[in-house]
Design a protein around this motif. Sequence first.
Motif, PDB file in Angstrom:
ATOM      1  N   ASP A 188       0.831  -1.208   0.000  1.00 31.24           N
ATOM      2  CA  ASP A 188       0.000   0.000   0.000  1.00 31.24           C
ATOM      3  C   ASP A 188       0.865   1.258   0.000  1.00 31.24           C
ATOM      4  O   ASP A 188       0.613   2.192  -0.763  1.00 31.24           O
ATOM      5  N   TYR A 193      -9.484   9.288   1.831  1.00 33.90           N
ATOM      6  CA  TYR A 193      -9.807   8.084   1.080  1.00 33.90           C
ATOM      7  C   TYR A 193      -9.708   6.939   2.079  1.00 33.90           C
ATOM      8  O   TYR A 193      -8.689   6.793   2.754  1.00 33.90           O
ATOM      9  N   LYS A 215      -9.458   2.995   2.807  1.00 36.05           N
ATOM     10  CA  LYS A 215      -9.093   1.769   2.124  1.00 36.05           C
ATOM     11  C   LYS A 215      -8.825   0.661   3.133  1.00 36.05           C
ATOM     12  O   LYS A 215      -8.576   0.931   4.303  1.00 36.05           O
ATOM     13  N   THR A 216      -8.877  -0.561   2.673  1.00 38.43           N
ATOM     14  CA  THR A 216      -8.482  -1.693   3.488  1.00 38.43           C
ATOM     15  C   THR A 216      -6.993  -1.902   3.260  1.00 38.43           C
ATOM     16  O   THR A 216      -6.552  -2.136   2.136  1.00 38.43           O
ATOM     17  N   GLN A 272      -6.760   7.660   4.504  1.00 35.13           N
ATOM     18  CA  GLN A 272      -5.593   8.279   3.882  1.00 35.13           C
ATOM     19  C   GLN A 272      -5.928   9.746   3.649  1.00 35.13           C
ATOM     20  O   GLN A 272      -6.811  10.061   2.850  1.00 35.13           O
TER      21      GLN A 272
END
Length: 142
Positions: A30, A60, A62-63, A72
Amino acid sequence: MKINGTCHCGELAFEAEIDAEKVLVCHCDDCQMLSGSAFRSVVMSKPDGLMFTQGTPKEYIKTAQSGNLRAQGFCGNCGSAIYATSVGEGAKIYGIRLGTVAQRNTLVPKFQIWCSSAQPWLNQLASLPAFPAGPNVDHNKV
């Protein structure tokens, strides 16, 4: 320790209380993708230790590679990544992106994480030719 920083375009400005012993390099997939680089340098804030003095970041969700949901935070104008933090209730500890911190030259990483995802060529960097500036260097002569 108190730090401050901005995004690349200056639309966002922040101050933070950080733990100078928690400066790290993350090699997870990531961080590689989100930074557009081989790793990301991060300094961890104290709980709820990040405050924006100018502008509001976009987020944002996210996983992460760990399986945890991570917010993020970034500048909606220039795209500079500013932080990652947990999602949900409770005090937030922010992983502040070191490149946005004014004091980044004094914050030396103390450890690395997700080394299983590290690019194998990283330990060869010290043996590569190094130039004080660019792009005026003629790389064809190297």
